[in-house]
Design an enzyme around this catalytic site. Structure first.
Site, PDB file in Angstrom:
ATOM      1  N   HIS A  97     -19.866  11.575 -39.116  1.00 51.08           N
ATOM      2  CA  HIS A  97     -19.872  11.189 -37.704  1.00 51.08           C
ATOM      3  C   HIS A  97     -21.128  11.642 -36.966  1.00 51.08           C
ATOM      4  O   HIS A  97     -21.048  12.135 -35.838  1.00 51.08           O
ATOM      5  CB  HIS A  97     -18.626  11.737 -37.009  1.00 51.08           C
ATOM      6  CG  HIS A  97     -17.337  11.127 -37.451  1.00 51.08           C
ATOM      7  ND1 HIS A  97     -17.248   9.951 -38.150  1.00 51.08           N
ATOM      8  CD2 HIS A  97     -16.042  11.564 -37.321  1.00 51.08           C
ATOM      9  CE1 HIS A  97     -15.983   9.673 -38.422  1.00 51.08           C
ATOM     10  NE2 HIS A  97     -15.225  10.630 -37.931  1.00 51.08           N
ATOM     11  N   HIS A 168     -13.169   6.649 -31.484  1.00 51.55           N
ATOM     12  CA  HIS A 168     -12.245   7.398 -32.336  1.00 51.55           C
ATOM     13  C   HIS A 168     -10.930   7.714 -31.601  1.00 51.55           C
ATOM     14  O   HIS A 168     -10.389   8.818 -31.723  1.00 51.55           O
ATOM     15  CB  HIS A 168     -12.925   8.705 -32.765  1.00 51.55           C
ATOM     16  CG  HIS A 168     -12.408   9.279 -34.044  1.00 51.55           C
ATOM     17  ND1 HIS A 168     -11.121   9.725 -34.199  1.00 51.55           N
ATOM     18  CD2 HIS A 168     -13.020   9.500 -35.237  1.00 51.55           C
ATOM     19  CE1 HIS A 168     -10.970  10.191 -35.427  1.00 51.55           C
ATOM     20  NE2 HIS A 168     -12.090  10.069 -36.078  1.00 51.55           N
ATOM     21  N   GLU A 303     -10.812   2.695 -36.250  1.00 48.38           N
ATOM     22  CA  GLU A 303     -12.241   2.877 -35.939  1.00 48.38           C
ATOM     23  C   GLU A 303     -13.034   1.680 -36.483  1.00 48.38           C
ATOM     24  O   GLU A 303     -13.533   1.698 -37.616  1.00 48.38           O
ATOM     25  CB  GLU A 303     -12.747   4.182 -36.553  1.00 48.38           C
ATOM     26  CG  GLU A 303     -11.986   5.425 -36.143  1.00 48.38           C
ATOM     27  CD  GLU A 303     -12.180   6.573 -37.106  1.00 48.38           C
ATOM     28  OE1 GLU A 303     -13.323   6.801 -37.550  1.00 48.38           O
ATOM     29  OE2 GLU A 303     -11.186   7.259 -37.417  1.00 48.38           O
TER      30      GLU A 303
END
Ligand code: G6D
Length: 338
Positions: A97, A168, A303
């Site tokens: 991420h 998210h 996502e």
């Protein structure tokens, strides 16, 4: 308010039907999406922390925009035009991420605010978290009167780089997390799942969902039906990229989720080619909006993104952004009553 000694603004979008969405300029976080149930009761359908200060850490990335890249980059490095770029190995030595200070930790700037829409912008300087190129990104959240929340991501770079943005949020249609998501029914327009290694890094191999029933949601089934299946043991649940039709056009109803008890239904449309589905397998046990403590499988993430870059950069090409290109993707979450 201040979080981590940084000034954070709270923005609320509304529509004519009484829906509202609460957004923070920290990480572009979606903290609340208030949606009516079949009796007209408005309740929150995402996991948000009761105490704003919990967002100072937020290891589960609740509600955040993820960038520069979503998912895992094996070995925390990649190569572009023969140059190797080293990234933070923040997850078992791999880059998850966008590294240690990803877009989820940044304070975004409010560029344009209307009653039902906000544009947030961010400049990520050349070399930030090891990524090349100075990147300008905008994220537009729009709450429409058809009860949809659209998220449009745009970006430009001055040098070839990687960019793969997502949101998210963890969804739970029971309302204020009255129950977990195992009884929600889910239908996916997906025929393949990207295989992950022991660190959940995509290997480049695809799994045909018709060969592994736990991954097969072509016909709607309860999320909890196969969640303890052997195929999901490594991830302790769903934490997998599901492939969607490869097309730049918006794909409608890729995800259809229903909570019978509340009568709420959510669909997802997106221009992205994949969606990582994560069934909140590692909760933080912190208090959520409405008072519930965040426990395992209390929410599920959709996502939408390009396939994560993965092992040996197997999916890198899907995330390359060149200086002459414009990054432009949209995901729409639409709410209704069954
Ligand atoms: C875990 O593997 C999962 C990720 O997919 C998720 O984004 C994160 O927890 C919150 O690392």
């Amino acid at each position: 308010m201040n979080i981590n000694d940084k000034k954070v603004e709270v923005i609320t979008l509304t529509n004519i039907n009484g829906m509202s969405v609460e957004i923070l300029t920290l990480g572009g976080i979606i903290r609340k999406i208030m949606v009516a149930d079949k009796h007209g009761n408005f309740e929150n359908v995402v996991l948000g922390y009761e105490d704003y200060q919990e967002y100072a850490e937020n290891p589960g990335y609740l509600g955040t925009i993820i960038g520069r890249t979503s998912g895992r980059i094996g070995g925390a490095h990649f190569t572009l035009n023969g140059v190797m770029y080293k990234l933070p190995g923040n997850n078992n030595g791999n880059c998850l991420h966008g590294g240690n200070i990803g877009f989820d930790k940044k304070i975004w700037t409010v560029e344009n605010l209307e009653s039902n829409s906000v544009t947030l912008s961010l400049v990520s300087e050349d070399g930030e978290e090891g990524f090349p190129g100075t990147v300008h990104v905008s994220v537009i959240y729009t709450l429409s009167d058809d009860n949809s929340l659209s998220i449009t991501y745009t970006g430009q770079t001055d040098k070839k780089t990687l960019l793969n943005l997502t949101n998210h949020s963890y969804f739970n249609l029971s309302g204020d997390v009255k129950e977990n998501i195992l009884d929600h029914t889910l239908e996916l327009k997906s025929n393949f799942v990207a295989e992950g290694d022991k660190y959940l890094i995509p290997t480049g191999r695809l799994i045909d969902v018709s060969e592994v029933s736990a991954f097969d949601f072509k016909v709607a089934k309860k999320i909890g039906k196969d969640i303890n299946d052997e195929a999901l043991k490594l991830a302790s649940g769903y934490d997998h990229p599901f492939l969607l039709e490869k097309s730049k056009e918006i794909k409608k109803d890729c995800v259809i989720m229903i909570c019978e008890k509340s009568g709420r239904k959510m669909t997802m449309d997106t221009t992205y080619d994949a969606v990582v589905i994560y069934s909140s397998n590692f909760p933080t046990y912190k208090k959520l909006v409405g008072g519930k403590i965040f426990e395992k499988h209390d929410g599920i993430c959709f996502e939408a993104q390009q396939l994560p870059i993965g092992k040996d950069e197997c999916n890198k090409s899907d995330s390359i952004l060149k200086s002459e290109q414009e990054y432009n993707n949209t995901t729409i979450y639409r709410f209704s009553i069954i």
